[in-house]
Design an enzyme around this catalytic site. Structure first.
Site, PDB file in Angstrom:
ATOM      1  N   CYS A 151      46.670 -47.917  59.240  1.00  0.00           N
ATOM      2  CA  CYS A 151      47.041 -48.304  57.879  1.00  0.00           C
ATOM      3  C   CYS A 151      45.984 -47.830  56.879  1.00  0.00           C
ATOM      4  CB  CYS A 151      47.204 -49.816  57.787  1.00  0.00           C
ATOM      5  SG  CYS A 151      47.746 -50.385  56.153  1.00  0.00           S
ATOM      6  N   CYS A 194      41.943 -53.859  54.221  1.00  0.00           N
ATOM      7  CA  CYS A 194      41.854 -55.316  54.366  1.00  0.00           C
ATOM      8  C   CYS A 194      40.764 -55.669  55.389  1.00  0.00           C
ATOM      9  CB  CYS A 194      43.196 -55.882  54.806  1.00  0.00           C
ATOM     10  SG  CYS A 194      44.583 -55.365  53.750  1.00  0.00           S
ATOM     11  N   CYS A 250      41.590 -56.979  59.047  1.00  0.00           N
ATOM     12  CA  CYS A 250      42.684 -56.378  59.809  1.00  0.00           C
ATOM     13  C   CYS A 250      42.210 -55.313  60.797  1.00  0.00           C
ATOM     14  CB  CYS A 250      43.712 -55.789  58.860  1.00  0.00           C
ATOM     15  SG  CYS A 250      45.202 -55.226  59.728  1.00  0.00           S
ATOM     16  N   CYS A 271      60.815 -61.478  63.018  1.00  0.00           N
ATOM     17  CA  CYS A 271      59.989 -60.840  62.005  1.00  0.00           C
ATOM     18  C   CYS A 271      59.452 -59.522  62.551  1.00  0.00           C
ATOM     19  CB  CYS A 271      58.824 -61.749  61.621  1.00  0.00           C
ATOM     20  SG  CYS A 271      59.354 -63.398  61.080  1.00  0.00           S
ATOM     21  N   CYS A 306      63.301 -60.887  59.083  1.00  0.00           N
ATOM     22  CA  CYS A 306      62.150 -60.832  58.187  1.00  0.00           C
ATOM     23  C   CYS A 306      61.422 -59.521  58.436  1.00  0.00           C
ATOM     24  CB  CYS A 306      61.217 -62.015  58.435  1.00  0.00           C
ATOM     25  SG  CYS A 306      59.749 -62.045  57.356  1.00  0.00           S
ATOM     26  N   CYS A 325      58.524 -64.551  51.505  1.00  0.00           N
ATOM     27  CA  CYS A 325      57.613 -65.199  52.453  1.00  0.00           C
ATOM     28  C   CYS A 325      56.210 -64.746  52.073  1.00  0.00           C
ATOM     29  CB  CYS A 325      57.959 -64.780  53.882  1.00  0.00           C
ATOM     30  SG  CYS A 325      56.793 -65.354  55.144  1.00  0.00           S
ATOM     31  N   ARG A 353      54.356 -72.467  57.214  1.00  0.00           N
ATOM     32  CA  ARG A 353      54.305 -71.846  58.539  1.00  0.00           C
ATOM     33  C   ARG A 353      52.880 -71.876  59.091  1.00  0.00           C
ATOM     34  NH1 ARG A 353      57.760 -68.307  60.777  1.00  0.00           N
ATOM     35  NH2 ARG A 353      58.820 -67.889  58.816  1.00  0.00           N
TER      36      ARG A 353
END
Length: 298
Positions: free
Chosen positions: A33, A37, A40, A77, A108, A168, A240
Protein backbone atom coordinates in the site's frame (compact mmCIF):
# COMPACT_ATOMS: atom_id res chain seq x y z
CA UNK A 1 -19.84 2.81 37.20
CA UNK A 2 -22.21 5.61 36.20
CA UNK A 3 -20.74 5.56 32.68
CA UNK A 4 -21.28 1.82 32.30
CA UNK A 5 -24.81 2.01 33.71
CA UNK A 6 -25.73 4.78 31.30
CA UNK A 7 -24.14 2.96 28.35
CA UNK A 8 -26.01 -0.27 29.14
CA UNK A 9 -29.26 1.67 29.55
CA UNK A 10 -28.83 3.34 26.15
CA UNK A 11 -27.86 0.01 24.60
CA UNK A 12 -31.03 -1.70 25.84
CA UNK A 13 -33.17 1.09 24.40
CA UNK A 14 -32.01 0.24 20.88
CA UNK A 15 -30.70 -3.34 20.85
CA UNK A 16 -31.25 -6.75 22.38
CA UNK A 17 -28.41 -6.74 24.95
CA UNK A 18 -27.87 -10.48 24.47
CA UNK A 19 -27.33 -10.46 20.70
CA UNK A 20 -24.01 -9.89 18.90
CA UNK A 21 -23.54 -9.44 15.16
CA UNK A 22 -20.75 -11.63 13.76
CA UNK A 23 -18.71 -10.59 10.72
CA UNK A 24 -15.84 -12.20 8.85
CA UNK A 25 -13.00 -10.24 7.24
CA UNK A 26 -10.90 -11.32 4.25
CA UNK A 27 -7.88 -9.56 2.77
CA UNK A 28 -8.55 -9.61 -0.97
CA UNK A 29 -5.33 -7.76 -1.81
CA UNK A 30 -2.48 -7.73 0.70
CA UNK A 31 0.57 -5.48 1.10
CA UNK A 32 2.28 -2.87 -1.07
CA UNK A 33 0.00 0.00 0.00
CA UNK A 34 1.23 3.50 -0.89
CA UNK A 35 -0.06 4.99 2.37
CA UNK A 36 2.30 5.39 5.34
CA UNK A 37 -0.10 4.57 8.21
CA UNK A 38 2.26 4.06 11.17
CA UNK A 39 0.30 1.09 12.54
CA UNK A 40 0.00 -0.92 9.33
CA UNK A 41 2.06 -3.93 8.25
CA UNK A 42 0.75 -3.54 4.69
CA UNK A 43 2.37 -0.16 4.04
CA UNK A 44 5.13 -0.16 1.41
CA UNK A 45 6.89 2.43 3.61
CA UNK A 46 7.59 -0.10 6.40
CA UNK A 47 9.80 -3.19 6.68
CA UNK A 48 7.27 -5.54 8.21
CA UNK A 49 8.32 -8.49 6.05
CA UNK A 50 4.92 -8.67 4.35
CA UNK A 51 5.04 -9.29 0.60
CA UNK A 52 2.59 -7.59 -1.74
CA UNK A 53 0.03 -9.77 -3.48
CA UNK A 54 -2.38 -9.32 -6.37
CA UNK A 55 -6.16 -9.11 -6.08
CA UNK A 56 -7.42 -12.64 -5.39
CA UNK A 57 -9.88 -14.46 -7.63
CA UNK A 58 -13.59 -13.73 -7.37
CA UNK A 59 -14.59 -17.37 -6.97
CA UNK A 60 -12.17 -17.84 -4.08
CA UNK A 61 -13.75 -14.88 -2.28
CA UNK A 62 -17.24 -16.29 -2.77
CA UNK A 63 -16.13 -19.74 -1.56
CA UNK A 64 -14.56 -18.21 1.57
CA UNK A 65 -17.73 -16.19 2.18
CA UNK A 66 -19.87 -19.30 1.94
CA UNK A 67 -17.71 -21.03 4.56
CA UNK A 68 -18.04 -17.98 6.80
CA UNK A 69 -21.82 -17.93 6.38
CA UNK A 70 -22.09 -21.62 7.19
CA UNK A 71 -20.03 -20.98 10.35
CA UNK A 72 -22.48 -18.32 11.53
CA UNK A 73 -21.22 -15.01 10.09
CA UNK A 74 -23.91 -12.70 8.72
CA UNK A 75 -21.68 -9.95 7.29
CA UNK A 76 -18.69 -10.47 5.01
CA UNK A 77 -16.05 -7.76 4.89
CA UNK A 78 -13.43 -7.56 2.15
CA UNK A 79 -10.34 -5.37 2.44
CA UNK A 80 -7.73 -4.34 -0.13
CA UNK A 81 -4.44 -2.58 0.67
CA UNK A 82 -4.89 0.31 -1.74
CA UNK A 83 -4.77 4.09 -1.56
CA UNK A 84 -7.81 3.85 -3.84
CA UNK A 85 -9.07 1.22 -6.30
CA UNK A 86 -8.05 1.41 -9.97
CA UNK A 87 -10.70 1.22 -12.65
CA UNK A 88 -9.25 -2.05 -13.96
CA UNK A 89 -10.02 -3.66 -10.60
CA UNK A 90 -13.62 -2.50 -10.33
CA UNK A 91 -15.25 -5.32 -12.38
CA UNK A 92 -13.75 -7.97 -10.08
CA UNK A 93 -14.67 -5.96 -6.97
CA UNK A 94 -18.26 -5.60 -8.13
CA UNK A 95 -18.46 -9.31 -8.92
CA UNK A 96 -17.28 -10.09 -5.39
CA UNK A 97 -20.02 -7.91 -3.90
CA UNK A 98 -22.69 -9.48 -6.11
CA UNK A 99 -21.47 -13.00 -5.34
CA UNK A 100 -21.38 -12.53 -1.57
CA UNK A 101 -24.74 -10.75 -1.62
CA UNK A 102 -26.23 -13.73 -3.47
CA UNK A 103 -25.29 -15.92 -0.49
CA UNK A 104 -27.71 -13.92 1.68
CA UNK A 105 -24.95 -12.10 3.58
CA UNK A 106 -24.48 -8.41 4.21
CA UNK A 107 -21.50 -7.06 2.29
CA UNK A 108 -18.76 -4.66 3.40
CA UNK A 109 -15.71 -3.36 1.53
CA UNK A 110 -12.68 -1.30 2.52
CA UNK A 111 -10.67 -0.17 -0.49
CA UNK A 112 -9.24 3.20 0.53
CA UNK A 113 -10.49 6.46 -0.94
CA UNK A 114 -13.41 6.38 -3.38
CA UNK A 115 -14.70 8.80 -5.97
CA UNK A 116 -18.42 9.31 -6.55
CA UNK A 117 -18.60 7.03 -9.61
CA UNK A 118 -16.89 4.15 -7.79
CA UNK A 119 -19.24 4.54 -4.84
CA UNK A 120 -22.28 4.44 -7.14
CA UNK A 121 -20.93 1.33 -8.86
CA UNK A 122 -20.55 -0.39 -5.50
CA UNK A 123 -24.06 0.64 -4.49
CA UNK A 124 -25.40 -0.76 -7.75
CA UNK A 125 -23.69 -4.08 -7.07
CA UNK A 126 -25.45 -4.30 -3.70
CA UNK A 127 -22.77 -3.16 -1.26
CA UNK A 128 -24.31 -2.65 2.18
CA UNK A 129 -21.39 -1.10 4.14
CA UNK A 130 -18.19 0.70 3.29
CA UNK A 131 -15.46 0.84 5.92
CA UNK A 132 -13.13 3.84 6.05
CA UNK A 133 -11.80 4.55 9.54
CA UNK A 134 -10.79 8.05 10.62
CA UNK A 135 -8.30 6.28 12.94
CA UNK A 136 -7.82 9.01 15.56
CA UNK A 137 -8.53 12.67 16.33
CA UNK A 138 -7.87 15.35 13.74
CA UNK A 139 -5.21 16.85 16.04
CA UNK A 140 -3.28 13.57 16.36
CA UNK A 141 -3.87 12.34 12.80
CA UNK A 142 -0.69 13.85 11.32
CA UNK A 143 1.41 11.94 13.86
CA UNK A 144 0.10 8.67 12.43
CA UNK A 145 -0.45 9.28 8.70
CA UNK A 146 1.09 11.84 6.32
CA UNK A 147 0.10 10.53 2.88
CA UNK A 148 -3.53 11.61 3.16
CA UNK A 149 -5.31 14.13 5.33
CA UNK A 150 -8.05 13.83 7.91
CA UNK A 151 -10.23 15.84 5.50
CA UNK A 152 -9.60 13.22 2.80
CA UNK A 153 -11.04 10.62 5.14
CA UNK A 154 -14.15 12.69 5.78
CA UNK A 155 -14.59 13.34 2.05
CA UNK A 156 -14.65 9.60 1.34
CA UNK A 157 -17.19 9.03 4.11
CA UNK A 158 -19.44 11.70 2.59
CA UNK A 159 -19.03 10.20 -0.90
CA UNK A 160 -20.12 6.83 0.49
CA UNK A 161 -23.09 8.34 2.32
CA UNK A 162 -24.24 10.27 -0.74
CA UNK A 163 -24.20 7.03 -2.74
CA UNK A 164 -26.61 5.47 -0.23
CA UNK A 165 -24.14 2.99 1.26
CA UNK A 166 -24.02 2.50 5.03
CA UNK A 167 -20.90 4.04 6.56
CA UNK A 168 -18.60 1.96 8.76
CA UNK A 169 -15.98 4.13 10.46
CA UNK A 170 -14.10 4.08 13.73
CA UNK A 171 -10.59 4.28 15.06
CA UNK A 172 -7.62 2.72 16.80
CA UNK A 173 -6.57 3.15 20.42
CA UNK A 174 -2.95 2.92 21.47
CA UNK A 175 -1.19 5.05 18.84
CA UNK A 176 0.27 7.57 21.26
CA UNK A 177 -2.92 9.61 21.51
CA UNK A 178 -4.19 11.12 24.75
CA UNK A 179 -7.62 10.71 26.37
CA UNK A 180 -8.86 13.91 24.71
CA UNK A 181 -7.87 12.57 21.28
CA UNK A 182 -9.99 9.49 21.86
CA UNK A 183 -13.00 11.59 22.80
CA UNK A 184 -12.40 13.97 19.87
CA UNK A 185 -12.36 10.99 17.49
CA UNK A 186 -15.80 9.95 18.74
CA UNK A 187 -17.05 13.53 18.50
CA UNK A 188 -15.97 13.64 14.83
CA UNK A 189 -17.83 10.42 14.11
CA UNK A 190 -20.98 11.33 16.04
CA UNK A 191 -21.19 14.71 14.31
CA UNK A 192 -21.03 13.45 10.74
CA UNK A 193 -24.23 14.28 8.81
CA UNK A 194 -25.33 10.80 9.90
CA UNK A 195 -23.37 8.82 12.52
CA UNK A 196 -21.79 5.66 11.07
CA UNK A 197 -24.08 2.64 11.20
CA UNK A 198 -21.03 0.61 12.27
CA UNK A 199 -18.26 1.94 14.54
CA UNK A 200 -15.19 -0.32 14.86
CA UNK A 201 -13.09 0.37 17.94
CA UNK A 202 -9.68 -1.25 17.51
CA UNK A 203 -6.89 -1.77 20.00
CA UNK A 204 -3.50 -1.38 18.35
CA UNK A 205 -1.69 -4.60 17.52
CA UNK A 206 1.98 -3.52 17.54
CA UNK A 207 3.69 -5.04 14.49
CA UNK A 208 7.45 -5.35 14.08
CA UNK A 209 8.84 -3.09 11.38
CA UNK A 210 6.16 -0.41 11.79
CA UNK A 211 6.76 2.92 13.57
CA UNK A 212 4.34 1.90 16.33
CA UNK A 213 5.98 -1.47 16.99
CA UNK A 214 6.96 -0.43 20.53
CA UNK A 215 3.81 1.48 21.46
CA UNK A 216 2.76 0.85 25.08
CA UNK A 217 -0.44 -1.15 25.58
CA UNK A 218 -3.79 0.51 26.19
CA UNK A 219 -5.14 0.28 29.73
CA UNK A 220 -8.11 -2.15 29.59
CA UNK A 221 -10.37 0.08 31.69
CA UNK A 222 -9.60 3.07 29.46
CA UNK A 223 -10.57 0.95 26.44
CA UNK A 224 -13.89 0.00 28.07
CA UNK A 225 -14.53 3.70 28.78
CA UNK A 226 -14.28 4.46 25.05
CA UNK A 227 -16.63 1.60 24.14
CA UNK A 228 -19.17 2.96 26.63
CA UNK A 229 -18.75 6.53 25.42
CA UNK A 230 -19.19 5.44 21.79
CA UNK A 231 -22.41 3.64 22.72
CA UNK A 232 -23.82 6.70 24.47
CA UNK A 233 -22.83 9.10 21.68
CA UNK A 234 -24.02 6.84 18.83
CA UNK A 235 -26.91 4.91 20.38
CA UNK A 236 -28.25 3.24 17.22
CA UNK A 237 -24.88 2.27 15.72
CA UNK A 238 -23.27 -1.12 15.95
CA UNK A 239 -20.19 -0.66 18.11
CA UNK A 240 -17.74 -3.21 16.81
CA UNK A 241 -15.14 -4.77 19.10
CA UNK A 242 -12.47 -5.18 16.45
CA UNK A 243 -8.69 -5.65 16.27
CA UNK A 244 -6.68 -6.48 19.37
CA UNK A 245 -8.99 -9.04 20.94
CA UNK A 246 -6.20 -11.63 21.16
CA UNK A 247 -4.65 -9.40 23.85
CA UNK A 248 -7.96 -8.97 25.72
CA UNK A 249 -8.97 -11.20 28.61
CA UNK A 250 -12.42 -12.77 28.65
CA UNK A 251 -13.31 -10.38 31.48
CA UNK A 252 -12.24 -7.33 29.46
CA UNK A 253 -14.32 -8.46 26.49
CA UNK A 254 -17.27 -9.12 28.79
CA UNK A 255 -17.03 -5.53 30.08
CA UNK A 256 -16.92 -4.28 26.49
CA UNK A 257 -20.12 -6.19 25.67
CA UNK A 258 -21.72 -4.79 28.82
CA UNK A 259 -20.60 -1.29 27.79
CA UNK A 260 -22.43 -1.60 24.47
CA UNK A 261 -20.19 -3.44 22.00
CA UNK A 262 -22.45 -5.68 19.92
CA UNK A 263 -20.44 -6.75 16.89
CA UNK A 264 -17.21 -8.72 16.48
CA UNK A 265 -15.05 -10.19 13.75
CA UNK A 266 -14.84 -13.98 13.87
CA UNK A 267 -12.08 -16.13 12.42
CA UNK A 268 -8.40 -16.60 13.21
CA UNK A 269 -7.11 -13.74 11.03
CA UNK A 270 -7.97 -10.03 10.66
CA UNK A 271 -6.37 -9.04 7.34
CA UNK A 272 -2.80 -9.88 8.39
CA UNK A 273 -3.12 -9.93 12.21
CA UNK A 274 -4.14 -12.71 14.57
CA UNK A 275 -7.71 -12.91 15.85
CA UNK A 276 -9.35 -15.30 18.33
CA UNK A 277 -10.49 -18.59 16.82
CA UNK A 278 -14.25 -18.69 16.23
CA UNK A 279 -14.67 -21.61 18.64
CA UNK A 280 -13.07 -19.47 21.36
CA UNK A 281 -15.54 -16.67 20.64
CA UNK A 282 -18.53 -18.98 20.69
CA UNK A 283 -17.46 -20.46 24.02
CA UNK A 284 -17.12 -16.99 25.52
CA UNK A 285 -20.50 -15.93 24.13
CA UNK A 286 -22.06 -19.06 25.58
CA UNK A 287 -20.58 -18.30 29.01
CA UNK A 288 -22.03 -14.77 28.81
CA UNK A 289 -25.42 -15.87 27.52
CA UNK A 290 -24.92 -14.07 24.20
CA UNK A 291 -26.38 -15.26 20.90
CA UNK A 292 -25.32 -14.41 17.31
CA UNK A 293 -27.64 -12.07 15.43
CA UNK A 294 -29.42 -13.39 12.38
CA UNK A 295 -28.77 -11.79 8.99
CA UNK A 296 -30.73 -8.55 8.72
CA UNK A 297 -31.97 -8.80 12.31
CA UNK A 298 -30.68 -5.36 13.24
Amino acid sequence: MELLFRAQTVHRQHFDPNRVQISRLLSIKTGGCAEDCAYCSQSAHHNSGLSASKLIEVQRVIAEAKRARDAGATRYCMGAAWRSPKERDMPAILAMVEGVKALGMETCMTLGMLDADQALQLKGAGLDYYNHNIDTSEAHYGNVITTRTFADRLDTLETVRQAGINVCSGGILGMGEGPQDRVDMLVSLANLPEPPKSVPINMLIPIAGTPLADAPPVDPIDFVRIIATARIMMPTSHVRLSAGRTAMSDEMQALCFFAGANSIFAGDTLLTAANPDQDVDLRLMSRLGLQPMEAGEH
